[in-house]
Design a protein around this motif. Sequence first.
Motif, PDB file in Angstrom:
ATOM      1  N   GLY A   1     -32.069  22.807 130.834  1.00  0.00           N
ATOM      2  CA  GLY A   1     -30.759  22.457 131.360  1.00  0.00           C
ATOM      3  C   GLY A   1     -29.993  21.656 130.328  1.00  0.00           C
TER       4      GLY A   1
ATOM      5  N   ARG B   1     -26.893  21.055 130.871  1.00  0.00           N
ATOM      6  CA  ARG B   1     -25.896  20.379 131.701  1.00  0.00           C
ATOM      7  C   ARG B   1     -26.194  18.883 131.751  1.00  0.00           C
ATOM      8  N   ARG B   2     -25.176  18.099 131.671  1.00  0.00           N
ATOM      9  CA  ARG B   2     -25.343  16.649 131.704  1.00  0.00           C
ATOM     10  C   ARG B   2     -25.307  16.179 133.154  1.00  0.00           C
ATOM     11  N   TRP B   3     -26.185  15.246 133.471  1.00  0.00           N
ATOM     12  CA  TRP B   3     -26.245  14.791 134.852  1.00  0.00           C
ATOM     13  C   TRP B   3     -26.573  13.315 134.915  1.00  0.00           C
ATOM     14  N   ASN B   4     -26.499  12.787 136.126  1.00  0.00           N
ATOM     15  CA  ASN B   4     -26.744  11.372 136.341  1.00  0.00           C
ATOM     16  C   ASN B   4     -28.087  11.171 137.007  1.00  0.00           C
ATOM     17  N   LEU B   5     -28.623   9.954 136.886  1.00  0.00           N
ATOM     18  CA  LEU B   5     -29.974   9.689 137.322  1.00  0.00           C
ATOM     19  C   LEU B   5     -30.023   9.162 138.751  1.00  0.00           C
ATOM     20  N   LYS B   6     -31.049   9.584 139.471  1.00  0.00           N
ATOM     21  CA  LYS B   6     -31.366   9.012 140.773  1.00  0.00           C
ATOM     22  C   LYS B   6     -32.807   8.507 140.729  1.00  0.00           C
ATOM     23  N   SER B   7     -33.115   7.561 141.610  1.00  0.00           N
ATOM     24  CA  SER B   7     -34.507   7.120 141.707  1.00  0.00           C
ATOM     25  C   SER B   7     -34.919   7.054 143.168  1.00  0.00           C
ATOM     26  N   TYR B   8     -36.209   7.150 143.397  1.00  0.00           N
ATOM     27  CA  TYR B   8     -36.773   7.162 144.744  1.00  0.00           C
ATOM     28  C   TYR B   8     -38.128   6.490 144.685  1.00  0.00           C
TER      29      TYR B   8
ATOM     30  N   GLU C   1     -34.499  17.797 139.295  1.00  0.00           N
ATOM     31  CA  GLU C   1     -35.052  17.840 137.936  1.00  0.00           C
ATOM     32  C   GLU C   1     -35.465  16.432 137.536  1.00  0.00           C
ATOM     33  N   GLY C   2     -36.705  16.252 137.080  1.00  0.00           N
ATOM     34  CA  GLY C   2     -37.122  14.914 136.660  1.00  0.00           C
ATOM     35  C   GLY C   2     -38.624  14.799 136.586  1.00  0.00           C
ATOM     36  N   LEU C   3     -39.106  13.583 136.770  1.00  0.00           N
ATOM     37  CA  LEU C   3     -40.543  13.298 136.729  1.00  0.00           C
ATOM     38  C   LEU C   3     -40.939  12.531 137.976  1.00  0.00           C
TER      39      LEU C   3
ATOM     40  N   ILE D   1     -37.892   9.880 139.367  1.00  0.00           N
ATOM     41  CA  ILE D   1     -36.599   9.686 138.716  1.00  0.00           C
ATOM     42  C   ILE D   1     -36.102  11.026 138.214  1.00  0.00           C
ATOM     43  N   GLY D   2     -34.801  11.189 138.247  1.00  0.00           N
ATOM     44  CA  GLY D   2     -34.198  12.440 137.802  1.00  0.00           C
ATOM     45  C   GLY D   2     -32.871  12.656 138.489  1.00  0.00           C
ATOM     46  N   GLU D   3     -32.480  13.921 138.560  1.00  0.00           N
ATOM     47  CA  GLU D   3     -31.216  14.226 139.226  1.00  0.00           C
ATOM     48  C   GLU D   3     -31.466  14.896 140.570  1.00  0.00           C
TER      49      GLU D   3
END
Lengths: 157, 157, 157
Positions: C13, C15-22, C54-56, C155-157
């Motif tokens: 990807g 594409r640029r995106w912003n981060l979310k966390s959970y 998308e993330g880890l 963490i990821g989008e």
Amino acid sequence: MVALAPVEKWKWGSRRWNLKSYRKELWFNVPARRAFINITPQVETCLRESGIKEGLLLCNAMHITASVFINDDESGLHEDYERWLERLAPHDPVSQYLHSRTGEDNGDAHLKRQVMGREVVVAVTGGKLDFGPWERIFYGEFDGGRRKRVLVKVIGE
Amino acid sequence: MVALAPVEKWKWGSRRWNLKSYRKELWFNVPARRAFINITPQVETCLRESGIKEGLLLCNAMHITASVFINDDESGLHEDYERWLERLAPHDPVSQYLHSRTGEDNGDAHLKRQVMGREVVVAVTGGKLDFGPWERIFYGEFDGGRRKRVLVKVIGE
Amino acid sequence: MVALAPVEKWKWGSRRWNLKSYRKELWFNVPARRAFINITPQVETCLRESGIKEGLLLCNAMHITASVFINDDESGLHEDYERWLERLAPHDPVSQYLHSRTGEDNGDAHLKRQVMGREVVVAVTGGKLDFGPWERIFYGEFDGGRRKRVLVKVIGE
């Protein structure tokens, strides 16, 4: 057989944020061949310096005869680890390791490091290492007597 | 007992940036039952393709009888690993493993993989794998003779 | 000796995106001293709740006498792990462990946990755990009979 407790606690951030990264090397010079060193304070200092509040922290040995792992800060246990690893992968005689043909005498250290692991990944929550009550980070040296490094890398917000 | 060298080197990015992600599968078909393969060049190619300069790279076996680990690219050491793992978790007799009741003969491979590990997480700094001098990534095959996969996932900027 | 298959599949990807966390804690109370529990469904629920595509994902034991690891959901194999770990680090006699001087009887559990590992990091792709066909996440309890926790951080989008 197993009673699985219901999931009880959670929180998450739906807020969108931007990424930051941080990197630092911690240097060690352990006089003994083997030792376990609690590096939690140094890693916490790194996290504070980073200013990162939510994300992941990687802490890894940069050498292949050393470990970074998480366990208990209890000296009896560390002596148990020392005896157990020496039983699983004895240092002597070094002639038992083909790796000794390179002139090195640290074949056992490469094996011990695999049991204890190279790295830990720790959740960062609210600007802190998101740890259970007894979790502490250790540097495990298996071939000391020289300067060696640990890497701390943090990504998040 | 332990002289802890002062923290000497660090850098960090306070610049705010946006996240990118990258994914690739590396496929292997190892004719032998067991082997260690240096996959560092392939992982470096992945990192270049991703264009990611700061972040974390995950590299993991997608199969449960194989490992991804970081150690030395030295053939004598690899033979030491082979002998040591065979001593800790021998392949024969396969009847010693209850897992053999499924018709599989790879009980030992599931055990060896736990010693050597499933995955590595590597810091990405300045577009490179942030490695110490001897760190190399290996695919450890413990039940070969068929096509198997490794996953490379990178997140960062 | 080794036929390295060409790299075949990839996607990324740009594409640029912003981060979310959970973040979520999973709680367990295993009556037995030792057990392996498939926690893949609970982790998948966490991932759905996070909304991250998308993330880890990091999943780790928050206690130092327990593991989180990835392997096969096969009861014979789990019994093989139980026997093997008991051979590598026997529970009895507890007097063999210096850690027992603290009044604890779980020295073996601290050792077993190092073999099986503290944590797994899993790629998140398209909103799913990016797993090979047989990968499942397990909680490994080595000192049960009390409430203990696993942390899930994404963490990821």
